[in-house]
Design an enzyme around this catalytic site. Structure first.
Site, PDB file in Angstrom:
ATOM      1  N   GLU A   1      12.491 -26.695 -35.979  1.00  0.00           N
ATOM      2  CA  GLU A   1      13.670 -25.949 -34.745  1.00  0.00           C
ATOM      3  C   GLU A   1      15.068 -26.712 -34.932  1.00  0.00           C
ATOM      4  OE1 GLU A   1      16.358 -25.955 -31.089  1.00  0.00           O
ATOM      5  OE2 GLU A   1      15.777 -26.963 -32.139  1.00  0.00           O
TER       6      GLU A   1
ATOM      7  N   ASP B   1      12.970 -26.924 -23.434  1.00  0.00           N
ATOM      8  CA  ASP B   1      14.828 -28.059 -24.546  1.00  0.00           C
ATOM      9  C   ASP B   1      15.066 -28.152 -23.692  1.00  0.00           C
ATOM     10  OD1 ASP B   1      15.565 -28.713 -26.716  1.00  0.00           O
ATOM     11  OD2 ASP B   1      15.652 -27.218 -28.158  1.00  0.00           O
TER      12      ASP B   1
END
Length: 342
Positions: A210, A232
């Protein structure tokens, strides 16, 4: 919850070397579902069958890291940031110096330190200059390049900072809260779902790479999901060295439901559904907009999903002292549970 958070945040999982995190996640999921897949790209996808919309809850396994660029004859490691191709040098050099390092070798890890010349050997002019790429090195106690090579360390070997995760009251801090808190959340959520009736067809996933551009999520988006709920870290701004009003997100006030970041506007329909779920069940939440930021959900729209981001606040992101509030983690689990069950 803290012990699970500590387990996953302390685990080495630098970008491109997420296999230890993924294996642990699969092992911990096995008692909770029979449908677990490790994809060809390294993502982990688990299925919890149900009726209704196809929803994926997911976070990323990789963490901020550096790489060995070269090895000196004396056995010191020159380093380069994971983000160099994005135009950065060694990011946050002031936070590097004095940190414990862990170098991931071919067969085993080597402990060391991020270091720079001390004030006792620098001229006054040198002390006043900002740190740059060549001012920071990693010392693993080797005496020669041959000794480094014997440890299976070479250009391309990843390096992470290596603190322990600690708890102070209801707060926890350490490395890789971004994004290993998500694994703790998903595992606890999966446990609480046992015996509950789902209102959707649920998937949980752990993506790779990511931090270098949402690479694992580009593969995950092919799953044909209706809704993507990325987990997140949110950006907390509740400390005195940041001017008030720049980032009004606070630790302890609940997860942020993010409307927009630097890549995408998230799906307003689903945000409102999440808000109603939170309000119905007395779960605190915050409204968020993050400009210098992106999440894995940023690429999920291209696969047909309505993209969303649920972000428990975190202080000092992308540093080895990322701090979260355990109540925010718990309220994230509660929000997800009530959203996906009948």
């Amino acid at each position: 919850m803290f012990e699970l958070l500590k387990k996953y945040t302390e685990m080495p999982g630098p970008l491109g070397h997420e296999h230890r995190v993924q294996k642990a996640f699969m092992d911990d999921l096995k008692p909770l579902t029979d449908e677990i897949q490790l994809t060809n790209t390294g993502n982990v996808v688990a299925h919890f069958p149900g009726e209704g919309r196809k929803i994926v809850v997911f976070g990323h396994a990789d963490e901020i890291c550096y790489y060995v660029l070269s090895v000196s004859d004396e056995g010191f490691l020159r380093i380069v940031s994971y983000a160099t191709l994005r135009g950065e040098k060694v990011s946050y050099p002031y936070c590097l110096v004095g940190q414990k390092a862990l170098v991931i070798g071919d067969e085993k890890d080597a402990r060391g330190v991020f270091a720079t010349p001390s004030a006792h050997v620098l001229y006054q002019k040198e002390r006043e200059q900002p740190l740059d790429t060549w001012s920071v090195h990693v010392d693993i106690g080797a005496s020669s390049s041959d000794e480094v090579a014997e440890l299976g360390i070479h250009p391309g070997s990843p390096i992470i900072w290596n603190p322990t995760t600690e708890r102070i009251g209801k707060k926890a801090f350490g490395k890789a809260m971004d994004d290993r808190f998500a694994h703790a959340v998903m595992l606890e959520l999966a446990k609480r779902l046992e015996g509950s009736e789902l209102s959707c067809d649920l998937y949980m996933a752990s993506t790779v790479q990511e931090e270098i551009g949402l690479k694992g999520a580009e593969d995950l988006r092919r799953g044909g999901y209706d809704i993507s709920l990325a987990l997140d870290v949110g950006i907390a701004g509740d400390y005195p060295t940041l001017e008030k009003g720049r980032m009004p997100i606070k630790l302890g006030d609940g997860p942020a439901l993010v409307y927009k970041d630097g890549f995408i506007h998230y799906n307003i329909e689903i945000i409102k559904e999440l808000r109603r779920t939170a309000e119905k069940n007395g779960i605190p939440y915050q409204h968020g907009i993050f400009t210098l930021y992106g999440s894995d959900s940023g690429v999920m729209m291209a696969g047909g999903a309505k993209p969303n981001l649920i972000a428990p606040p975190c202080r000092y992101t992308h540093l080895p002292i990322e701090m979260v509030h355990l109540d925010d983690i718990e309220n994230t689990i509660k929000l997800l549970y009530h959203y996906i069950t009948k």
